[in-house]
Design a protein around this motif. Structure first.
Motif, PDB file in Angstrom:
ATOM      1  N   UNK A   1       0.808  -1.225   0.000  1.00 58.19           N
ATOM      2  CA  UNK A   1       0.000   0.000   0.000  1.00 58.19           C
ATOM      3  C   UNK A   1       0.840   1.275   0.000  1.00 58.19           C
ATOM      4  N   UNK A   2       1.982   1.251   0.680  1.00 58.06           N
ATOM      5  CA  UNK A   2       2.746   2.509   0.748  1.00 58.06           C
ATOM      6  C   UNK A   2       4.022   2.501  -0.078  1.00 58.06           C
TER       7      UNK A   2
ATOM      8  N   UNK B   1      12.169   6.673  13.213  1.00 59.16           N
ATOM      9  CA  UNK B   1      12.646   5.710  12.234  1.00 59.16           C
ATOM     10  C   UNK B   1      13.805   6.313  11.446  1.00 59.16           C
ATOM     11  N   UNK B   2      14.828   5.500  11.229  1.00 59.87           N
ATOM     12  CA  UNK B   2      15.925   5.924  10.360  1.00 59.87           C
ATOM     13  C   UNK B   2      16.009   4.941   9.197  1.00 59.87           C
ATOM     14  N   UNK B   3      15.978   5.466   8.018  1.00 53.42           N
ATOM     15  CA  UNK B   3      16.144   4.652   6.820  1.00 53.42           C
ATOM     16  C   UNK B   3      17.490   5.006   6.187  1.00 53.42           C
ATOM     17  N   UNK B   4      18.343   4.001   6.060  1.00 55.52           N
ATOM     18  CA  UNK B   4      19.623   4.221   5.377  1.00 55.52           C
ATOM     19  C   UNK B   4      19.616   3.449   4.065  1.00 55.52           C
ATOM     20  N   UNK B   5      19.846   4.168   3.006  1.00 57.72           N
ATOM     21  CA  UNK B   5      19.970   3.518   1.698  1.00 57.72           C
ATOM     22  C   UNK B   5      21.425   3.676   1.276  1.00 57.72           C
TER      23      UNK B   5
ATOM     24  N   UNK C   1      20.147  11.115  -6.953  1.00 55.01           N
ATOM     25  CA  UNK C   1      19.228  12.026  -6.284  1.00 55.01           C
ATOM     26  C   UNK C   1      17.800  11.521  -6.315  1.00 55.01           C
ATOM     27  N   UNK C   2      17.543  10.623  -7.233  1.00 54.06           N
ATOM     28  CA  UNK C   2      16.202  10.095  -7.414  1.00 54.06           C
ATOM     29  C   UNK C   2      15.661   9.468  -6.138  1.00 54.06           C
ATOM     30  N   UNK C   3      16.518   8.710  -5.452  1.00 55.58           N
ATOM     31  CA  UNK C   3      16.045   7.988  -4.271  1.00 55.58           C
ATOM     32  C   UNK C   3      15.725   8.906  -3.097  1.00 55.58           C
TER      33      UNK C   3
ATOM     34  N   UNK D   1      12.184   8.122  -1.532  1.00 54.73           N
ATOM     35  CA  UNK D   1      11.916   7.679  -0.158  1.00 54.73           C
ATOM     36  C   UNK D   1      11.089   8.691   0.618  1.00 54.73           C
ATOM     37  N   UNK D   2      11.336   9.955   0.399  1.00 57.91           N
ATOM     38  CA  UNK D   2      10.524  10.951   1.092  1.00 57.91           C
ATOM     39  C   UNK D   2       9.046  10.806   0.719  1.00 57.91           C
ATOM     40  N   UNK D   3       8.836  10.565  -0.545  1.00 60.23           N
ATOM     41  CA  UNK D   3       7.494  10.320  -1.046  1.00 60.23           C
ATOM     42  C   UNK D   3       6.865   9.067  -0.418  1.00 60.23           C
ATOM     43  N   UNK D   4       7.644   7.972  -0.414  1.00 61.48           N
ATOM     44  CA  UNK D   4       7.125   6.703   0.097  1.00 61.48           C
ATOM     45  C   UNK D   4       6.883   6.763   1.606  1.00 61.48           C
TER      46      UNK D   4
END
Lengths: 145, 107
Positions: free
Chosen positions: A30-31, A106-110, B83-85, B89-92
């Motif tokens: 969903x998200x 929450x921390x998201x690391x990519x 930069x796309x991600x 991610x901010x969007x998601x």
């Protein structure tokens, strides 16, 4: 150059509720994207989305679960490319949750963009083409099929 | 500009990255690239073609020589991908927040 992507977010909900949204395939769908995720280390799964040919991405993300600590931490690989078998992007997603009052931080690391970034950075910012590298790279070229 | 090849695929090859590194110093003729790497001119030509088709270099004829130089616009696409991600991610995560609010804030 930008370092690996780190995004911090606060949710006014408890970690178990956020965790549910990170780990239930229906909710993730969903998200985020359509997926066949399972919170099991070693599980291989995919995300499916609209292809972005301009970005060299066919719309499939190939993932493998590396770490699962319920309500705290989730780690999986995040790979994709222009078509099956060709990986242009080889990265890692790390989700960490921490309770904060009534809510959750929450921390998201990519991470894992380093190879490309370093390469681009060194090409445009480094001064001086070091002798020897050319020869070593020549060797690599020679050994190519 | 031709971009029939995915720039990431072009960049995935260490030999082609080496050619780009060399070109980051200065434009070079195909012969001079071949001289720098101790490999045959046809092999260099093959790599140059891939880099050109990926939009990472420009090729200009000057006299009898063909000169290769970096094409900054081609690298913009690569940077854009990085930069796309950020936006992605901010969007998601905004979606995620909305979903949580929907699920749990129905007081």
């Amino acid at each position: 150059m930008k370092r690996d992507l780190v995004i911090k977010w606060y949710f006014p909900h408890s970690p178990d509720k956020v965790w549910e949204c990170l780990t239930s395939p229906e909710l993730v769908n969903q998200w985020l994207m359509k997926n066949d995720f399972k919170p099991v280390v070693g599980h291989k799964f995919q995300f499916h989305s609209k292809p972005l040919p301009k970005m060299g991405w066919d719309g499939i993300v190939y993932c493998e679960v590396l770490e699962v600590v319920p309500n705290q931490k989730l780690v999986y690989t995040w790979k994709g490319g222009p078509r099956p078998g060709v990986i242009g992007l080889d990265t890692l997603l790390t989700w960490t949750l921490e309770p904060d009052g009534e809510g959750t931080r929450m921390v998201l690391e990519h991470s894992g963009f380093k190879g490309f970034k370093n390469m681009i950075a060194s090409m445009f910012m480094e001064n001086g083409w070091k002798k020897g590298i050319a020869r070593r790279m020549g060797k690599v070229l020679n050994e190519m099929p | 500009m031709r971009t029939s090849t995915d720039p990431f695929q072009a960049l995935a090859d260490p030999g082609r990255r080496a050619i780009l590194m060399l070109l980051s110093q200065d434009k070079q003729s195909i012969n001079s690239i071949a001289g720098n790497f101790d490999i045959s001119r046809p092999a260099v030509s093959k790599h140059v073609k891939v880099l050109y088709e990926a939009g990472l270099i420009l090729i200009k004829d000057s006299g009898r020589e063909r000169y290769c130089e970096l094409n900054a616009a081609g690298f913009d696409e690569v940077k854009q991908w990085l930069g796309y991600f950020d936006k992605f991610w901010n969007n998601k995560l905004q979606n995620l927040e909305n979903l949580l609010n929907q699920k749990h804030n129905t007081k």
